[in-house]
Motif scaffolding. Structure first.
Motif, PDB file in Angstrom:
ATOM      1  N   CYS A  36       0.832  -1.191   0.000  1.00 14.16           N
ATOM      2  CA  CYS A  36       0.000   0.000   0.000  1.00 14.16           C
ATOM      3  C   CYS A  36       0.875   1.252   0.000  1.00 14.16           C
ATOM      4  O   CYS A  36       0.674   2.165  -0.787  1.00 14.16           O
ATOM      5  CB  CYS A  36      -0.857   0.014   1.256  1.00 14.16           C
ATOM      6  SG  CYS A  36      -2.604   0.101   0.933  1.00 14.16           S
ATOM      7  N   HIS A  42      -2.174  -3.881  -7.579  1.00 11.82           N
ATOM      8  CA  HIS A  42      -2.517  -3.511  -6.209  1.00 11.82           C
ATOM      9  C   HIS A  42      -3.837  -2.751  -6.157  1.00 11.82           C
ATOM     10  O   HIS A  42      -4.699  -3.057  -5.338  1.00 11.82           O
ATOM     11  CB  HIS A  42      -1.402  -2.682  -5.578  1.00 11.82           C
ATOM     12  CG  HIS A  42      -1.726  -2.247  -4.190  1.00 11.82           C
ATOM     13  ND1 HIS A  42      -1.741  -3.108  -3.119  1.00 11.82           N
ATOM     14  CD2 HIS A  42      -2.102  -1.043  -3.690  1.00 11.82           C
ATOM     15  CE1 HIS A  42      -2.098  -2.465  -2.024  1.00 11.82           C
ATOM     16  NE2 HIS A  42      -2.325  -1.194  -2.342  1.00 11.82           N
ATOM     17  N   CYS A  87      -7.041  -3.409  -3.727  1.00 13.74           N
ATOM     18  CA  CYS A  87      -7.021  -2.607  -2.511  1.00 13.74           C
ATOM     19  C   CYS A  87      -8.021  -1.467  -2.632  1.00 13.74           C
ATOM     20  O   CYS A  87      -7.871  -0.590  -3.485  1.00 13.74           O
ATOM     21  CB  CYS A  87      -5.612  -2.055  -2.266  1.00 13.74           C
ATOM     22  SG  CYS A  87      -5.553  -0.862  -0.912  1.00 13.74           S
ATOM     23  N   CYS A  92      -6.450   2.180  -2.021  1.00 15.64           N
ATOM     24  CA  CYS A  92      -5.665   2.740  -3.116  1.00 15.64           C
ATOM     25  C   CYS A  92      -6.524   2.992  -4.352  1.00 15.64           C
ATOM     26  O   CYS A  92      -6.301   3.957  -5.082  1.00 15.64           O
ATOM     27  CB  CYS A  92      -4.484   1.837  -3.453  1.00 15.64           C
ATOM     28  SG  CYS A  92      -3.192   1.933  -2.192  1.00 15.64           S
TER      29      CYS A  92
HETATM   30 ZN   LIG Z   1      -3.405  -0.032  -1.087  1.00 13.69          ZN
END
Ligand SMILES: [Zn+2]
Lengths: 242, 87
Positions: free
Chosen positions: B6, B36, B40, B43
């Motif tokens: 992250c 990612h 996520c 993000c």
């Molecule tokens: Zn992230």
């Protein structure tokens, strides 16, 4: 600091060239910019001017607007920039015309500030500034942004930014300059442009978030066209803690 | 989500979006950022917010229309500087 040094992806073009643009240094004197004096430029220079400079005029005007905050002032600065560029064209090798022009624009702008706001500008302002945040001892172009152009949330948020962050955001995100071009214009390293940009954007996102806490699409709306009525816009403080 | 990833990704989102020639991400990094962000939420939301800000700032440029008369005067001045018949 030449563009080549700052831009490792662009090797090959810049071998052996001296750093910086010495041609521009010759123009630093506060000369009167009459057209007659420019008439010694070669015919090749005329062609180069048409080819390299004229396509950049609109960008120069927009950038000058970011620096001065007014279209009238921007036009004046670009006029002087064009005259200086024309005089210097024979000594310019044609690499990165925009960066070259931005350097001239910066100096022209500083010169005009010196004329109109001598209280703000000292001779030291043309020296290389060290890229320390908020610690410049002299006024630079970005300190003199206009306060008139306010409308819409994003403009309000921009106006609230530290001038150092705001100018970089204006140059890169609004005017569309590359990091290297903005660095050239502001006479700071690319790394400084990147960190100012990052801080400026982060602050803008925060302040826009606090203005429109729940509307996911709000940032795409026209600034000012919020879904909240003006009467019951929530206070920023409580919105900050979400 | 893996906090290290992250942190790693969040520090590259601007460069990812900008694609500026002075700070290009390697294609491996681009893929890593994208992988990612796909998994996520934080993000992904961050990325979306950055995109909205970019659009809003771009809009601003479009709204700050240069005065056509001003441009015309400057173009005319440039043409006068280099003299007729050059371009
Ligand atoms: Zn992230």
């Amino acid at each position: 600091m030449s563009v080549e040094e700052m831009n490792p992806g662009d090797q090959g073009k810049g071998r052996g060239a001296p750093p910086g643009y010495p041609v521009v240094d010759a123009l630093d004197a506060r000369d009167d910019l009459d057209l007659g004096a420019a008439r010694s430029v070669s015919e090749t220079g005329d062609v180069r001017f048409a080819q390299w400079v004229e396509p950049e005029i609109e960008v120069l005007l927009r950038v000058a607007h970011s620096l001065t905050g007014s279209w009238a002032d921007a036009e004046d600065v670009v006029q002087d920039t064009l005259i200086r560029a024309y005089r210097a064209i024979d000594g310019f090798d044609g690499r990165h015309p925009r960066a070259w022009l931005l350097t001239i624009l910066r100096r022209t702008h500083l010169n005009s500030l010196r004329r109109t706001r001598p209280d703000l500008v000292e001779d030291a302002s043309l020296e290389r500034r060290r890229p320390a945040f908020g610690r410049a001892s002299v006024v630079s172009p970005e300190d003199v942004l206009d306060e008139r152009l306010l409308d819409g949330d994003i403009e309000v948020a921009l106006q609230a930014l530290d001038p150092r962050f705001r100018t970089v955001v204006l140059l890169v995100d609004v005017n569309g300059l590359t990091y290297a071009e903005a660095a050239e214009l502001l006479d700071v390293p690319v790394g400084t442009v990147m960190s100012r940009l990052s801080r400026g954007r982060t602050r803008l996102r925060k302040s826009l978030r606090s203005r429109r806490p729940r509307s996911r699409r709000a940032a795409r709306d026209r600034p000012g066209a919020t879904t909240e009525g003006a009467g019951h816009r929530p206070g920023h403080d409580q919105e900050e803690k979400r | 989500m893996n906090l290290t990833t992250c942190w790693w990704a969040s520090r590259r989102l601007d460069r990812y979006l900008d694609g500026d020639p002075s700070a290009v991400l390697s294609s491996a990094d681009v893929r890593r950022v994208e992988r990612h962000a796909a998994t996520c939420r934080r993000c992904a939301g961050d990325l979306a917010e950055r995109r909205r800000l970019r659009e809003a700032l771009r809009d601003l440029d479009a709204r700050r229309i240069t005065d056509p008369a001003s441009l015309e005067r400057l173009d005319a001045m440039a043409a006068q500087l280099r003299g007729p018949g050059t371009a």
